[in-house]
Enzyme design. Structure first.
Site, PDB file in Angstrom:
ATOM      1  N   GLU A 231     -11.968   4.209 -11.915  1.00 41.34           N
ATOM      2  CA  GLU A 231     -13.024   3.339 -12.407  1.00 41.34           C
ATOM      3  C   GLU A 231     -12.708   2.926 -13.840  1.00 41.34           C
ATOM      4  OE1 GLU A 231     -16.473   5.775 -11.919  1.00 41.34           O
ATOM      5  OE2 GLU A 231     -16.266   6.719 -13.872  1.00 41.34           O
ATOM      6  N   HIS A 273     -21.547   6.544 -14.793  1.00 39.98           N
ATOM      7  CA  HIS A 273     -20.927   7.707 -15.419  1.00 39.98           C
ATOM      8  C   HIS A 273     -20.760   7.507 -16.916  1.00 39.98           C
ATOM      9  CE1 HIS A 273     -18.922   8.501 -11.279  1.00 39.98           C
ATOM     10  NE2 HIS A 273     -20.090   9.102 -11.372  1.00 39.98           N
ATOM     11  N   LEU A 292      -1.091  -0.001 -11.963  1.00 42.54           N
ATOM     12  CA  LEU A 292      -0.805   0.808 -10.774  1.00 42.54           C
ATOM     13  C   LEU A 292       0.042   0.030  -9.777  1.00 42.54           C
ATOM     14  CD1 LEU A 292      -4.320   2.463 -10.315  1.00 42.54           C
ATOM     15  CD2 LEU A 292      -2.180   3.712 -10.679  1.00 42.54           C
ATOM     16  N   ASP A 294       2.091  -2.429 -10.482  1.00 43.53           N
ATOM     17  CA  ASP A 294       3.441  -2.571 -11.041  1.00 43.53           C
ATOM     18  C   ASP A 294       4.250  -1.282 -10.934  1.00 43.53           C
ATOM     19  OD1 ASP A 294       2.763  -5.151 -11.683  1.00 43.53           O
ATOM     20  OD2 ASP A 294       2.336  -4.718 -13.796  1.00 43.53           O
ATOM     21  N   ALA A 295       3.526  -0.123 -10.918  1.00 47.48           N
ATOM     22  CA  ALA A 295       4.217   1.169 -10.849  1.00 47.48           C
ATOM     23  C   ALA A 295       4.595   1.559  -9.416  1.00 47.48           C
ATOM     24  CB  ALA A 295       3.343   2.244 -11.464  1.00 47.48           C
ATOM     25  N   GLY A 296       4.129   0.770  -8.433  1.00 45.76           N
ATOM     26  CA  GLY A 296       4.528   1.042  -7.057  1.00 45.76           C
ATOM     27  C   GLY A 296       3.416   1.476  -6.136  1.00 45.76           C
ATOM     28  N   VAL A 299      -2.054  -1.515  -4.125  1.00 45.78           N
ATOM     29  CA  VAL A 299      -3.347  -1.873  -4.728  1.00 45.78           C
ATOM     30  C   VAL A 299      -3.824  -3.171  -4.089  1.00 45.78           C
ATOM     31  CG1 VAL A 299      -4.582  -2.395  -6.858  1.00 45.78           C
ATOM     32  CG2 VAL A 299      -2.664  -0.775  -6.892  1.00 45.78           C
ATOM     33  N   PRO A 300      -4.957  -3.158  -3.407  1.00 44.83           N
ATOM     34  CA  PRO A 300      -5.460  -4.380  -2.762  1.00 44.83           C
ATOM     35  C   PRO A 300      -5.992  -5.363  -3.793  1.00 44.83           C
ATOM     36  CG  PRO A 300      -7.060  -2.623  -2.544  1.00 44.83           C
ATOM     37  CD  PRO A 300      -5.852  -1.999  -3.190  1.00 44.83           C
ATOM     38  N   SER A 302      -9.079  -6.527  -3.744  1.00 38.12           N
ATOM     39  CA  SER A 302     -10.506  -6.272  -3.953  1.00 38.12           C
ATOM     40  C   SER A 302     -10.876  -4.965  -3.272  1.00 38.12           C
ATOM     41  CB  SER A 302     -11.351  -7.405  -3.362  1.00 38.12           C
ATOM     42  OG  SER A 302     -11.217  -7.428  -1.950  1.00 38.12           O
TER      43      SER A 302
END
Length: 608
Positions: A231, A273, A292, A294-296, A299-300, A302
Site C-alpha cells: 500500500e 492505516h 516492482l 521493473d524488478a521482475g 504487476v497488473p 489495476s
C-alpha cells in the site's frame, strides 16, 4: 529474522489477555485441520489463575490460565508463539517480556497505535535475537491446514470457502488484515490456495517487512509462488524490489500496491492505516508498482486485474510442471454452538431454570414486569419491591406499608436473643460478614422467629373451621402442640409487646377486615386466663394480620393464600428483617474491635 517456515501442525501458542472468540476460532480451525492437539497451550491473564473452558471439536477442554508470562512459558516450554491481545498501552511491554523468554520465537501484536518508539525497540530486540514480530496493528497470520493466529481469516465459513483447512502452493503477505481475507478468497478461486499468509500490520513501523516474509517463502519448498499486496506510504516495498534485483528470490512474485487513487486528491490523504499515506513521489502506489514491475515482479495494471495475474502465473507453473495442484479434501464438520443453533432454529433445548419474578434481558431489569426505572420514578419503597418479587403483583399501598412496618419492627430485638448472640460470637471470632450473618440466621426456626408461618397456619385453620378459642387451644393441648404465636419470655398480660400493639393499631385503621387478628386476640384472652405470659407475641400478630392482608386485599384466591402460608413466605419476612439487625451486630462488634468471645465458667453448670 527466521529464514524458513514459522508454523507447523504442532505449533502451540500462548494467548495474552483472554478473549473467548478468537481463541475458540483458533481451536475450531485446529479441529478443521485435523490437529491432534489444540494450538493454544495456555492463556495469560495478569492477576488471574485457573482454567478456561473451551471446545476442541465436540470435546470440552480446560486451558490453563497463568498470571504471568514467565509462569506460562515455564509451564508450556514447547509453546513458541506469543499472541498478544493487550491494548496499545501495554502491548509493547508485554511483548518485550515475551520476546525475552527463550521459548518464544514469534510474537504477534494485535493492538493498533503502539507508540513508535516502543515498536522500534521491539524490532531491534527481535532482530538482535533472531526472533519474529508480526504487527503491531495486525490480524496475524495463518499456515493453511496447520496453525492460525487469533481472528486471522475470519469465520469458519470463510476459512472453508478459502480452502485454508489444507495447504496450497501460494505464499501471501500483506500489510492489511482485512484485505488479506479478501485475497485468501481470491487466491483460492484461481489457484490451489494459500500455503502461508501473513498480515504484517498497518502501523508505520511493522515488526517484520514484506520482503522478510517473501524471502522466507522463497526458502519453503511447498511455496511455489508468492503474492504481495502493499500500500502507499513508507518504503517497505523497495526492500522487496532490491531483493528481486539481486536475484535473491527465484519464485514468481505477483504484486500490487494499493492506493493509486491518491493522486486524484489535491492534498495528502490518510488511508486507514497509520502508515498508509504518501510522503513523496517514491512512496506513491504508482511509483512502487512501477519499481516492482521493473524488478521482475508480475504487476497488473489495476487491482481489478490482480486476480487474473495470479491465475495466469499459477497456470504457467502447472503447465511447466513446476507444481501439481493440491487435491481437494472434505473438511470435517465443526460442531455448532448450542446458542447459535437455537437462534437459527435448528435445534430446541430445554431450559434449566424457570423464573417468573424478574427479567434482566432488556435494557433494564424488571421486577414482575415492572421496569426498575418505573419503580424509582414512582417513588415506590421496599415493601413494593417485596410485593413484586414475592407476590408477583403490585399490592395496595396500605399492604406494602404494613410489610415495611413488619421489617422495621422485626429488624432487631437486642443482643441477647439467640440469632444476635450467634452473630456476635462469630464476629468476635474474626469471621467475615456473610459468615456472621449466616450463623445468626441458622438459629431461626420453631423456637426463634420461625413461628409466623405456623401461627398463620393454625389460626387460619381454626378460624375457617369455626372453632372457638377454647376448642382451638384445648385441641392443640391434646396434640401436645404449643399454640404458635402465643407466649413470651418477658412480656405479660399487664406488660404487652409494644410491637404487637403498633401492628394491631395500624391494621384496625387501614385494613378492610381484621377477622383473623380479632380471632387471635380472642385466643389470647383465653390463654391469659391460664398464665399471664401467654400473650399474643409478634409472630402471632404478624401471622394473623398477614392472613387479613391476603384475604382482605381481594388480590389472592384461597388456594394462593394456602400456598403462601405453606411455602414459608411469612417466615421469609422475619428472615429479611432480622438480617438487618444481625448485620448491625456484626458491624458493631468489628467497630468496637471486640476480642474472641469465651463464655464465663460461672455461667455453666458443671455436673456429672
Amino acid at each position: 529474522m527466521a529464514t524458513g517456515q514459522l508454523f507447523s501442525k504442532t505449533t502451540q501458542a500462548l494467548f495474552y489477555n483472554y478473549k473467548q472468540l478468537p481463541i475458540q476460532r483458533m481451536l475450531d480451525f485446529d479441529f478443521l485441520c485435523g490437529r491432534e492437539t489444540p494450538s493454544v497451550a495456555g492463556i495469560i491473564n495478569p492477576g488471574s489463575e485457573g482454567f478456561q473452558k473451551l471446545f476442541f471439536g465436540q470435546e470440552e477442554i480446560a486451558i490453563p490460565v497463568h498470571s504471568t508470562i514467565e509462569a506460562a512459558c515455564a509451564a508450556h516450554p514447547t509453546a513458541d508463539v506469543f499472541i498478544n491481545f493487550a491494548s496499545f498501552r501495554s502491548a509493547a511491554a508485554s511483548s518485550m517480556s515475551a520476546l525475552k523468554q527463550p521459548t518464544i520465537k514469534v510474537a504477534a501484536i494485535i493492538a493498533e497505535g503502539v507508540p513508535e518508539s516502543d515498536a522500534k525497540q521491539l524490532i531491534a530486540y527481535a532482530k538482535a535475537n533472531n526472533k519474529v514480530v508480526i504487527g503491531p496493528a495486525t490480524v496475524g497470520g495463518i499456515q493453511a491446514g496447520a496453525f492460525k493466529i487469533g481472528d486471522t481469516a475470519g469465520t469458519i465459513d470463510n476459512i472453508i470457502q478459502c480452502k485454508l483447512y489444507r495447504p496450497g502452493s501460494v505464499g501471501f503477505v500483506s500489510k492489511s488484515g482485512g484485505m488479506s481475507n479478501e485475497l485468501y478468497n481470491t487466491i483460492a478461486r484461481v489457484t490451489d490456495g494459500i500455503y502461508e499468509g501473513i498480515a504484517i500490520g498497518g502501523d508505520v513501523f511493522p515488526g517484520s517487512t514484506l520482503s522478510d516474509h517473501v524471502l522466507r517463502f522463497n526458502n519453503i519448498p511447498q511455496v511455489k509462488m508468492v503474492v504481495v499486496l502493499g500500500e502507499l506510504g513508507g518504503r517497505d516495498e523497495y526492500s522487496l524490489v532490491e531483493a528481486l534485483k539481486q536475484g535473491r528470490i527465484n519464485k514468481p512474485v505477483v504484486a500490487w500496491v494499493s492506493g493509486t487513487c491518491a493522486t486524484l486528491f489535491k492534498s495528502e490523504v490518510q488511508f486507514g492505516h497509520a502508515g498508509a499515506k504518501s510522503g513523496g513521489e517514491m512512496e506513491s502506489a504508482q511509483a512502487k508498482n512501477q519499481a516492482l514491475r521493473d524488478a521482475g515482479a508480475v504487476v497488473p495494471t489495476s487491482y481489478e486485474a490482480f486476480e487474473g495475474a495470479i491465475k495466469e502465473t499459477f497456470e504457467k507453473l502447472v503447465e511447466a510442471g513446476n507444481t501439481t495442484p493440491v487435491k481437494e479434501i472434505t473438511p470435517p464438520q465443526i460442531p455448532e454452538d448450542l446458542s447459535t443453533a437455537i437462534k437459527s432454529g435448528k435445534v430446541r433445548a430445554p431450559t434449566h431454570i424457570i423464573s417468573t419474578i424478574s427479567d434482566d434481558r432488556g435494557e433494564e431489569p424488571c421486577y414482575a414486569g415492572v421496569p426498575m426505572s418505573s419503580i424509582v420514578e414512582q417513588g415506590l419503597g421496599v415493601g413494593d419491591v417485596i410485593s413484586l418479587l414475592w407476590f408477583k403483583r403490585s399490592l395496595p399501598r396500605y399492604c406494602t406499608r404494613f410489610i415495611e412496618i413488619c421489617v422495621m419492627l422485626c429488624a432487631d430485638h437486642g443482643p441477647c436473643v439467640s440469632g444476635a448472640h450467634n452473630s456476635i460470637v462469630t464476629a468476635r471470632a474474626g469471621k467475615d460478614l456473610v459468615s456472621c450473618l449466616v450463623s445468626g440466621l441458622l438459629t431461626i426456626g420453631p423456637r426463634f422467629g420461625g413461628a409466623i408461618d405456623d401461627a398463620a397456619r393454625y389460626f387460619k385453620d381454626a378460624y375457617d373451621k369455626g372453632l372457638t378459642p377454647y376448642e382451638f387451644v384445648e385441641s392443640m393441648k391434646k396434640k401436645g402442640i404449643r399454640v404458635p404465636g402465643i407466649g413470651h419470655r418477658i412480656k405479660r398480660g399487664d406488660n404487652r409487646d409494644k410491637r404487637v400493639e403498633l401492628l394491631q393499631r395500624y391494621a384496625r385503621e387501614n385494613f378492610p377486615s381484621v377477622k383473623y387478628m380479632e380471632y387471635a386476640v380472642q385466643v389470647e384472652t383465653y390463654t391469659l386466663s391460664k398464665a399471664n405470659n401467654l400473650v399474643l407475641n409478634v409472630d402471632g400478630a404478624i401471622g394473623s394480620l398477614f392472613l387479613d392482608l391476603l384475604a382482605g386485599s381481594g388480590m389472592f384466591t384461597k388456594p394462593e393464600i394456602d400456598e403462601i402460608v405453606e411455602i414459608g413466605y411469612l417466615n421469609g419476612l422475619f428472615v429479611l428483617a432480622r438480617s438487618i439487625g444481625l448485620i448491625g451486630h456484626t458491624f458493631d462488634q468489628k467497630r468496637l474491635k471486640q476480642p474472641l468471645y469465651r463464655h464465663p465458667w460461672e455461667d455453666v453448670l458443671y455436673t456429672k
